[in-house]
Design a protein around this motif. Structure first.
Motif, PDB file in Angstrom:
ATOM      1  N   VAL A  50       8.424  13.647   4.094  1.00  0.00           N
ATOM      2  CA  VAL A  50       8.733  12.224   4.207  1.00  0.00           C
ATOM      3  C   VAL A  50       8.295  11.688   5.571  1.00  0.00           C
ATOM      4  CG1 VAL A  50      10.643  10.584   4.399  1.00  0.00           C
ATOM      5  CG2 VAL A  50      10.588  12.210   2.528  1.00  0.00           C
ATOM      6  N   GLY A  51       8.563  12.431   6.634  1.00  0.00           N
ATOM      7  CA  GLY A  51       8.134  12.006   7.971  1.00  0.00           C
ATOM      8  C   GLY A  51       6.627  11.884   8.063  1.00  0.00           C
ATOM      9  N   TYR A  52       5.913  12.859   7.518  1.00  0.00           N
ATOM     10  CA  TYR A  52       4.454  12.829   7.535  1.00  0.00           C
ATOM     11  C   TYR A  52       3.932  11.611   6.773  1.00  0.00           C
ATOM     12  CZ  TYR A  52      -0.351  14.062   6.455  1.00  0.00           C
ATOM     13  OH  TYR A  52      -1.707  14.033   6.306  1.00  0.00           O
ATOM     14  N   LEU A  53       4.489  11.365   5.594  1.00  0.00           N
ATOM     15  CA  LEU A  53       4.024  10.232   4.788  1.00  0.00           C
ATOM     16  C   LEU A  53       4.318   8.905   5.477  1.00  0.00           C
ATOM     17  CD1 LEU A  53       4.956  11.415   1.195  1.00  0.00           C
ATOM     18  CD2 LEU A  53       2.675  11.272   2.222  1.00  0.00           C
ATOM     19  N   LEU A  54       5.478   8.787   6.106  1.00  0.00           N
ATOM     20  CA  LEU A  54       5.794   7.549   6.824  1.00  0.00           C
ATOM     21  C   LEU A  54       4.810   7.306   7.957  1.00  0.00           C
ATOM     22  CD1 LEU A  54       9.677   7.613   6.946  1.00  0.00           C
ATOM     23  CD2 LEU A  54       8.234   6.011   5.700  1.00  0.00           C
ATOM     24  N   LEU A  55       4.467   8.357   8.678  1.00  0.00           N
ATOM     25  CA  LEU A  55       3.502   8.209   9.775  1.00  0.00           C
ATOM     26  C   LEU A  55       2.117   7.846   9.256  1.00  0.00           C
ATOM     27  CD1 LEU A  55       4.532  11.162  12.091  1.00  0.00           C
ATOM     28  CD2 LEU A  55       4.826   8.717  12.519  1.00  0.00           C
ATOM     29  N   ARG A  56       1.732   8.417   8.125  1.00  0.00           N
ATOM     30  CA  ARG A  56       0.402   8.152   7.571  1.00  0.00           C
ATOM     31  C   ARG A  56       0.305   6.775   6.916  1.00  0.00           C
ATOM     32  NH1 ARG A  56      -4.148  10.886   8.396  1.00  0.00           N
ATOM     33  NH2 ARG A  56      -4.710  10.277   6.316  1.00  0.00           N
ATOM     34  N   LEU A  57       1.402   6.290   6.339  1.00  0.00           N
ATOM     35  CA  LEU A  57       1.362   5.036   5.592  1.00  0.00           C
ATOM     36  C   LEU A  57       1.754   3.822   6.426  1.00  0.00           C
ATOM     37  CD1 LEU A  57       2.831   6.210   2.184  1.00  0.00           C
ATOM     38  CD2 LEU A  57       0.452   5.740   2.741  1.00  0.00           C
ATOM     39  N   GLU A  58       2.237   4.029   7.624  1.00  0.00           N
ATOM     40  CA  GLU A  58       2.656   2.894   8.450  1.00  0.00           C
ATOM     41  C   GLU A  58       1.508   1.925   8.761  1.00  0.00           C
ATOM     42  OE1 GLU A  58       4.984   1.947  12.605  1.00  0.00           O
ATOM     43  OE2 GLU A  58       4.523   4.002  12.071  1.00  0.00           O
ATOM     44  N   PRO A  59       0.324   2.382   9.182  1.00  0.00           N
ATOM     45  CA  PRO A  59      -0.766   1.430   9.465  1.00  0.00           C
ATOM     46  C   PRO A  59      -1.184   0.582   8.257  1.00  0.00           C
ATOM     47  CG  PRO A  59      -1.240   3.531  10.499  1.00  0.00           C
ATOM     48  CD  PRO A  59      -0.039   3.737   9.622  1.00  0.00           C
ATOM     49  N   PRO A  60      -1.348   1.157   7.063  1.00  0.00           N
ATOM     50  CA  PRO A  60      -1.701   0.286   5.926  1.00  0.00           C
ATOM     51  C   PRO A  60      -0.626  -0.758   5.618  1.00  0.00           C
ATOM     52  CG  PRO A  60      -2.180   2.562   5.377  1.00  0.00           C
ATOM     53  CD  PRO A  60      -1.436   2.569   6.679  1.00  0.00           C
ATOM     54  N   PHE A  61       0.643  -0.391   5.757  1.00  0.00           N
ATOM     55  CA  PHE A  61       1.712  -1.361   5.521  1.00  0.00           C
ATOM     56  C   PHE A  61       1.688  -2.453   6.572  1.00  0.00           C
ATOM     57  CE2 PHE A  61       4.141   2.047   3.102  1.00  0.00           C
ATOM     58  CZ  PHE A  61       3.814   1.503   1.888  1.00  0.00           C
ATOM     59  N   GLY A  62       1.333  -2.107   7.808  1.00  0.00           N
ATOM     60  CA  GLY A  62       1.210  -3.127   8.855  1.00  0.00           C
ATOM     61  C   GLY A  62       0.111  -4.123   8.535  1.00  0.00           C
ATOM     62  N   ASN A  63      -0.989  -3.628   7.988  1.00  0.00           N
ATOM     63  CA  ASN A  63      -2.092  -4.509   7.590  1.00  0.00           C
ATOM     64  C   ASN A  63      -1.675  -5.423   6.442  1.00  0.00           C
ATOM     65  OD1 ASN A  63      -3.739  -3.378   9.521  1.00  0.00           O
ATOM     66  ND2 ASN A  63      -4.660  -1.912   8.106  1.00  0.00           N
ATOM     67  N   CYS A  64      -0.902  -4.889   5.499  1.00  0.00           N
ATOM     68  CA  CYS A  64      -0.418  -5.711   4.384  1.00  0.00           C
ATOM     69  C   CYS A  64       0.486  -6.817   4.904  1.00  0.00           C
ATOM     70  CB  CYS A  64       0.342  -4.849   3.384  1.00  0.00           C
ATOM     71  SG  CYS A  64      -0.708  -3.746   2.443  1.00  0.00           S
ATOM     72  N   LYS A  65       1.328  -6.486   5.876  1.00  0.00           N
ATOM     73  CA  LYS A  65       2.238  -7.478   6.439  1.00  0.00           C
ATOM     74  C   LYS A  65       1.451  -8.613   7.085  1.00  0.00           C
ATOM     75  CE  LYS A  65       5.977  -7.971   9.768  1.00  0.00           C
ATOM     76  NZ  LYS A  65       6.779  -7.287  10.772  1.00  0.00           N
ATOM     77  N   LYS A  66       0.379  -8.261   7.814  1.00  0.00           N
ATOM     78  CA  LYS A  66      -0.454  -9.277   8.458  1.00  0.00           C
ATOM     79  C   LYS A  66      -1.085 -10.198   7.411  1.00  0.00           C
ATOM     80  CE  LYS A  66      -1.718  -6.524  12.463  1.00  0.00           C
ATOM     81  NZ  LYS A  66      -2.796  -5.779  13.115  1.00  0.00           N
ATOM     82  N   VAL A  67      -1.571  -9.626   6.331  1.00  0.00           N
ATOM     83  CA  VAL A  67      -2.219 -10.403   5.276  1.00  0.00           C
ATOM     84  C   VAL A  67      -1.212 -11.317   4.582  1.00  0.00           C
ATOM     85  CG1 VAL A  67      -3.350 -10.231   3.020  1.00  0.00           C
ATOM     86  CG2 VAL A  67      -4.078  -8.757   4.886  1.00  0.00           C
ATOM     87  N   LEU A  68      -0.030 -10.801   4.329  1.00  0.00           N
ATOM     88  CA  LEU A  68       0.971 -11.586   3.609  1.00  0.00           C
ATOM     89  C   LEU A  68       1.551 -12.716   4.452  1.00  0.00           C
ATOM     90  CD1 LEU A  68       2.860  -8.741   1.734  1.00  0.00           C
ATOM     91  CD2 LEU A  68       1.290 -10.411   0.763  1.00  0.00           C
ATOM     92  N   THR A  69       1.621 -12.530   5.768  1.00  0.00           N
ATOM     93  CA  THR A  69       2.217 -13.551   6.621  1.00  0.00           C
ATOM     94  C   THR A  69       1.200 -14.592   7.091  1.00  0.00           C
ATOM     95  OG1 THR A  69       1.968 -12.142   8.562  1.00  0.00           O
ATOM     96  CG2 THR A  69       4.091 -12.085   7.429  1.00  0.00           C
ATOM     97  N   SER A  70      -0.079 -14.354   6.863  1.00  0.00           N
ATOM     98  CA  SER A  70      -1.062 -15.353   7.314  1.00  0.00           C
ATOM     99  C   SER A  70      -1.501 -16.270   6.188  1.00  0.00           C
ATOM    100  CB  SER A  70      -2.276 -14.701   7.926  1.00  0.00           C
ATOM    101  OG  SER A  70      -2.774 -13.632   7.195  1.00  0.00           O
TER     102      SER A  70
END
Length: 54
Positions: A34-54
């Motif tokens: 779970v820790g590994y997956l969270l670290l690996r998936l955090e950047p793509p989720f950050g990009n999604c957040k940027k797209v959704l908020t703009s």
């Protein structure tokens, strides 16, 4: 990549594996996954957040 670069990468990779096994023995395999997956998936989720908020 030269010969010494390859050897250095192998040493770093070996130390990372040792650390992964140490974490798995201390916290349990599911927690490490779970820790590994969270670290690996955090950047793509950050990009999604940027797209959704703009």
């Amino acid at each position: 990549m030269g010969g010494s670069d390859t050897a250095e990468y192998t040493i770093k990779k070996g130390k990372a594996m040792e650390e992964l096994f140490r974490l798995a023995s201390n916290y349990g395999f599911p927690m490490v996954v779970v820790g590994y997956l969270l670290l690996r998936l955090e950047p793509p989720f950050g990009n999604c957040k940027k797209v959704l908020t703009s």
